[in-house]
Write a protein that holds these residues in place. Structure first.
Motif, PDB file in Angstrom:
ATOM      1  N   SER A  44      -4.967  12.898  -1.363  1.00 26.47           N
ATOM      2  CA  SER A  44      -5.596  11.680  -0.845  1.00 26.47           C
ATOM      3  C   SER A  44      -5.468  11.629   0.678  1.00 26.47           C
ATOM      4  O   SER A  44      -6.368  11.154   1.372  1.00 26.47           O
ATOM      5  CB  SER A  44      -4.973  10.444  -1.485  1.00 26.47           C
ATOM      6  OG  SER A  44      -3.739  10.139  -0.891  1.00 26.47           O
ATOM      7  N   ILE A  45      -4.327  12.135   1.200  1.00 30.56           N
ATOM      8  CA  ILE A  45      -4.159  12.179   2.662  1.00 30.56           C
ATOM      9  C   ILE A  45      -5.120  13.208   3.265  1.00 30.56           C
ATOM     10  O   ILE A  45      -5.793  12.949   4.256  1.00 30.56           O
ATOM     11  CB  ILE A  45      -2.693  12.505   3.033  1.00 30.56           C
ATOM     12  CG1 ILE A  45      -1.774  11.396   2.527  1.00 30.56           C
ATOM     13  CG2 ILE A  45      -2.542  12.674   4.536  1.00 30.56           C
ATOM     14  CD1 ILE A  45      -0.300  11.747   2.568  1.00 30.56           C
ATOM     15  N   ALA A  46      -5.203  14.382   2.611  1.00 33.02           N
ATOM     16  CA  ALA A  46      -6.122  15.419   3.101  1.00 33.02           C
ATOM     17  C   ALA A  46      -7.556  14.902   3.103  1.00 33.02           C
ATOM     18  O   ALA A  46      -8.326  15.189   4.022  1.00 33.02           O
ATOM     19  CB  ALA A  46      -5.998  16.671   2.239  1.00 33.02           C
TER      20      ALA A  46
ATOM     21  N   LEU B 215     -13.130  10.039  -1.906  1.00 34.35           N
ATOM     22  CA  LEU B 215     -12.220  10.971  -2.561  1.00 34.35           C
ATOM     23  C   LEU B 215     -10.771  10.499  -2.406  1.00 34.35           C
ATOM     24  O   LEU B 215      -9.960  10.601  -3.328  1.00 34.35           O
ATOM     25  CB  LEU B 215     -12.398  12.360  -1.955  1.00 34.35           C
ATOM     26  CG  LEU B 215     -12.108  13.549  -2.865  1.00 34.35           C
ATOM     27  CD1 LEU B 215     -12.892  13.428  -4.157  1.00 34.35           C
ATOM     28  CD2 LEU B 215     -12.458  14.846  -2.157  1.00 34.35           C
ATOM     29  N   SER B 216     -10.451   9.958  -1.232  1.00 36.96           N
ATOM     30  CA  SER B 216      -9.106   9.453  -0.986  1.00 36.96           C
ATOM     31  C   SER B 216      -8.769   8.323  -1.954  1.00 36.96           C
ATOM     32  O   SER B 216      -7.676   8.280  -2.533  1.00 36.96           O
ATOM     33  CB  SER B 216      -8.992   8.976   0.464  1.00 36.96           C
ATOM     34  OG  SER B 216      -7.665   8.667   0.767  1.00 36.96           O
ATOM     35  N   VAL B 217      -9.728   7.415  -2.154  1.00 42.71           N
ATOM     36  CA  VAL B 217      -9.533   6.306  -3.099  1.00 42.71           C
ATOM     37  C   VAL B 217      -9.325   6.852  -4.508  1.00 42.71           C
ATOM     38  O   VAL B 217      -8.427   6.417  -5.241  1.00 42.71           O
ATOM     39  CB  VAL B 217     -10.741   5.340  -3.057  1.00 42.71           C
ATOM     40  CG1 VAL B 217     -10.712   4.364  -4.218  1.00 42.71           C
ATOM     41  CG2 VAL B 217     -10.766   4.585  -1.738  1.00 42.71           C
TER      42      VAL B 217
ATOM     43  N   VAL C 207      -5.750   8.386  -4.751  1.00 40.85           N
ATOM     44  CA  VAL C 207      -4.683   7.367  -4.814  1.00 40.85           C
ATOM     45  C   VAL C 207      -4.685   6.710  -6.189  1.00 40.85           C
ATOM     46  O   VAL C 207      -3.628   6.495  -6.804  1.00 40.85           O
ATOM     47  CB  VAL C 207      -4.837   6.310  -3.695  1.00 40.85           C
ATOM     48  CG1 VAL C 207      -3.842   5.176  -3.889  1.00 40.85           C
ATOM     49  CG2 VAL C 207      -4.631   6.935  -2.328  1.00 40.85           C
ATOM     50  N   SER C 208      -5.891   6.419  -6.715  1.00 41.78           N
ATOM     51  CA  SER C 208      -5.981   5.806  -8.048  1.00 41.78           C
ATOM     52  C   SER C 208      -5.402   6.743  -9.105  1.00 41.78           C
ATOM     53  O   SER C 208      -4.687   6.302 -10.010  1.00 41.78           O
ATOM     54  CB  SER C 208      -7.436   5.494  -8.385  1.00 41.78           C
ATOM     55  OG  SER C 208      -8.043   4.819  -7.319  1.00 41.78           O
ATOM     56  N   THR C 209      -5.719   8.030  -8.988  1.00 40.48           N
ATOM     57  CA  THR C 209      -5.184   9.009  -9.945  1.00 40.48           C
ATOM     58  C   THR C 209      -3.658   9.035  -9.884  1.00 40.48           C
ATOM     59  O   THR C 209      -2.980   9.091 -10.918  1.00 40.48           O
ATOM     60  CB  THR C 209      -5.731  10.424  -9.631  1.00 40.48           C
ATOM     61  OG1 THR C 209      -7.112  10.326  -9.379  1.00 40.48           O
ATOM     62  CG2 THR C 209      -5.463  11.378 -10.771  1.00 40.48           C
TER      63      THR C 209
ATOM     64  N   ASP D  79      -8.692   8.210  11.381  1.00 43.63           N
ATOM     65  CA  ASP D  79      -7.913   8.373  12.612  1.00 43.63           C
ATOM     66  C   ASP D  79      -6.693   7.445  12.650  1.00 43.63           C
ATOM     67  O   ASP D  79      -6.016   7.346  13.670  1.00 43.63           O
ATOM     68  CB  ASP D  79      -8.798   8.161  13.850  1.00 43.63           C
ATOM     69  CG  ASP D  79      -9.440   6.775  13.864  1.00 43.63           C
ATOM     70  OD1 ASP D  79      -9.288   6.059  12.851  1.00 43.63           O
ATOM     71  OD2 ASP D  79     -10.081   6.423  14.865  1.00 43.63           O
ATOM     72  N   ASN D  80      -6.426   6.760  11.538  1.00 46.08           N
ATOM     73  CA  ASN D  80      -5.231   5.914  11.469  1.00 46.08           C
ATOM     74  C   ASN D  80      -4.775   5.814  10.018  1.00 46.08           C
ATOM     75  O   ASN D  80      -5.122   4.874   9.309  1.00 46.08           O
ATOM     76  CB  ASN D  80      -5.540   4.531  12.043  1.00 46.08           C
ATOM     77  CG  ASN D  80      -4.287   3.693  12.171  1.00 46.08           C
ATOM     78  OD1 ASN D  80      -3.181   4.156  11.858  1.00 46.08           O
ATOM     79  ND2 ASN D  80      -4.437   2.461  12.611  1.00 46.08           N
ATOM     80  N   TYR D  81      -4.016   6.809   9.592  1.00 49.10           N
ATOM     81  CA  TYR D  81      -3.643   6.856   8.172  1.00 49.10           C
ATOM     82  C   TYR D  81      -2.130   7.024   7.981  1.00 49.10           C
ATOM     83  O   TYR D  81      -1.673   7.470   6.937  1.00 49.10           O
ATOM     84  CB  TYR D  81      -4.379   8.006   7.467  1.00 49.10           C
ATOM     85  CG  TYR D  81      -4.249   9.337   8.168  1.00 49.10           C
ATOM     86  CD1 TYR D  81      -3.152  10.153   7.946  1.00 49.10           C
ATOM     87  CD2 TYR D  81      -5.216   9.784   9.065  1.00 49.10           C
ATOM     88  CE1 TYR D  81      -3.011  11.355   8.597  1.00 49.10           C
ATOM     89  CE2 TYR D  81      -5.092  10.984   9.723  1.00 49.10           C
ATOM     90  CZ  TYR D  81      -3.981  11.772   9.478  1.00 49.10           C
ATOM     91  OH  TYR D  81      -3.846  12.946  10.138  1.00 49.10           O
ATOM     92  N   VAL D  82      -1.358   6.616   9.009  1.00 45.53           N
ATOM     93  CA  VAL D  82       0.092   6.827   8.919  1.00 45.53           C
ATOM     94  C   VAL D  82       0.700   6.014   7.765  1.00 45.53           C
ATOM     95  O   VAL D  82       1.690   6.429   7.154  1.00 45.53           O
ATOM     96  CB  VAL D  82       0.780   6.547  10.269  1.00 45.53           C
ATOM     97  CG1 VAL D  82       0.784   5.063  10.599  1.00 45.53           C
ATOM     98  CG2 VAL D  82       2.185   7.102  10.273  1.00 45.53           C
ATOM     99  N   LYS D  83       0.085   4.869   7.436  1.00 43.29           N
ATOM    100  CA  LYS D  83       0.581   4.070   6.300  1.00 43.29           C
ATOM    101  C   LYS D  83       0.512   4.890   5.013  1.00 43.29           C
ATOM    102  O   LYS D  83       1.456   4.929   4.231  1.00 43.29           O
ATOM    103  CB  LYS D  83      -0.280   2.811   6.123  1.00 43.29           C
ATOM    104  CG  LYS D  83      -0.076   1.728   7.152  1.00 43.29           C
ATOM    105  CD  LYS D  83      -0.737   0.436   6.643  1.00 43.29           C
ATOM    106  CE  LYS D  83      -0.987  -0.553   7.757  1.00 43.29           C
ATOM    107  NZ  LYS D  83      -2.155  -0.201   8.581  1.00 43.29           N
ATOM    108  N   LEU D  84      -0.621   5.530   4.821  1.00 43.53           N
ATOM    109  CA  LEU D  84      -0.819   6.335   3.619  1.00 43.53           C
ATOM    110  C   LEU D  84       0.166   7.516   3.604  1.00 43.53           C
ATOM    111  O   LEU D  84       0.745   7.858   2.571  1.00 43.53           O
ATOM    112  CB  LEU D  84      -2.262   6.843   3.558  1.00 43.53           C
ATOM    113  CG  LEU D  84      -2.688   7.527   2.265  1.00 43.53           C
ATOM    114  CD1 LEU D  84      -2.640   6.554   1.096  1.00 43.53           C
ATOM    115  CD2 LEU D  84      -4.099   8.100   2.383  1.00 43.53           C
TER     116      LEU D  84
END
Lengths: 210, 99
Positions: free
Chosen positions: A84-86, A95-97, A100-102, A180-185
């Protein structure tokens, strides 16, 4: 500030943001978690050394198949987490959603498995303070005590991880997490992987004593 | 300044394929550890099981937790923490053995 900035997307680069610092903070927290579990592993190690035969006897009652299944589930959930991060790095929000759901679904499957496993043990009378267990030897009582405490604390971490990931899902859908801002994930992922690592060690210690 | 460099470093996106490859490795190690547990190796069962667990954990930390491509200071931190944990284990066992 934002009202005066119609082109705020361009100005985002100038907003102070320290992703490395955020990740260091997360790791520092993970270290405290490691010491929390480390203490329990230490208790396990000492008592296993003291009562090797009784630990062996109790572990024979563990269901290796369910343990193995849960290991595969958690390892796969770690994969979907990192994918999901990739995906968000590659600007693929959909795809990220999905990933994460998976991960959330796999976490839920792990808990269902755990429910059946514990129900089976409780049905057999092997629960803390039970008549059956109290009549057993010290080592066996300790084994089951540690089993419930350690897999229980781990299960609690799975639940917390799932709550955190649910928030990440909402952030993703509301574009609070972007390419460009995914540090939370990333930090949520670090937590999820720690939970996986703890299980990697719990598995041989409780399910693979033959 | 160093921050910008780190941001650039972070942008080295690891491919999906690498993650899937590592995941397959983790699954292979899991089947190996289950198989080994079935063989009667006596005391070696525990050691082999823990060694495989250590290998799996290292893979997760290096690839899934991005430590391989992360700033070197993370490795220093992790090293210090693991040594601390090891010291706690050794000291406890020394205390326990000579009690």
């Amino acid at each position: 500030m934002e009202l005066n900035n119609p082109v705020s997307t361009n100005n985002n680069q100038h907003v102070h943001r320290d992703d490395v610092g955020a990740r260091i903070g997360m790791w520092l927290f993970l270290f405290t978690e490691l010491l929390l579990f480390g203490g329990m592993f230490l208790v396990y190690a000492v008592y296993r050394m003291k009562y090797p035969d009784q630990f062996h006897l109790s572990a024979m009652e563990m269901n290796t198949t369910i343990g193995t299944l849960n290991t595969i589930i958690l390892l796969t959930s770690s994969l979907t987490m990192v994918l999901s991060i990739a995906a968000i790095q590659k600007k693929n929000k959909f795809l990220s959603v999905v990933f994460v759901s998976t991960t959330l679904i796999l976490g839920f499957m792990f808990l269902i498995d755990k429910y059946f496993e514990w129900s089976h043990e409780i049905h057999n009378g092997n629960y803390p303070g039970s008549e059956v267990l109290l009549n057993k030897k010290n080592g066996e009582i300790l084994f089951f005590g540690l089993y419930y405490a350690m897999t229980g604390l781990h299960g609690l971490h799975v639940i917390i991880g799932m709550i955190v990931l649910s928030f990440m899902l909402v952030f993703l859908l509301r574009d609070k997490i972007t390419f460009d801002n995914y540090v939370k994930l990333e930090n949520a992922g670090l937590y999820w992987h720690l939970v996986d690592i703890i299980w990697i060690f719990l598995f041989p210690l409780f399910y693979l004593i033959q | 300044m160093s921050n910008y460099n780190n941001e650039e470093k972070k942008n080295h996106v690891i491919d999906y394929g690498t993650y899937i490859f590592v995941w397959l490795g983790l699954l292979a190690l899991t089947s190996l550890t289950v198989t080994v547990a079935g063989i009667h190796l006596g005391n070696y069962t525990l050691i082999v099981g823990l060694l495989i667990a250590l290998t799996k954990a290292s893979l997760v930390i290096a690839i899934f937790m991005h430590i391989k491509v992360e700033d070197p200071i993370f490795k220093v931190f992790i090293g210090i923490v693991l040594l601390t944990l090891l010291a706690i284990f050794i000291l406890t066992f020394i205390d326990y053995s000579f009690r």
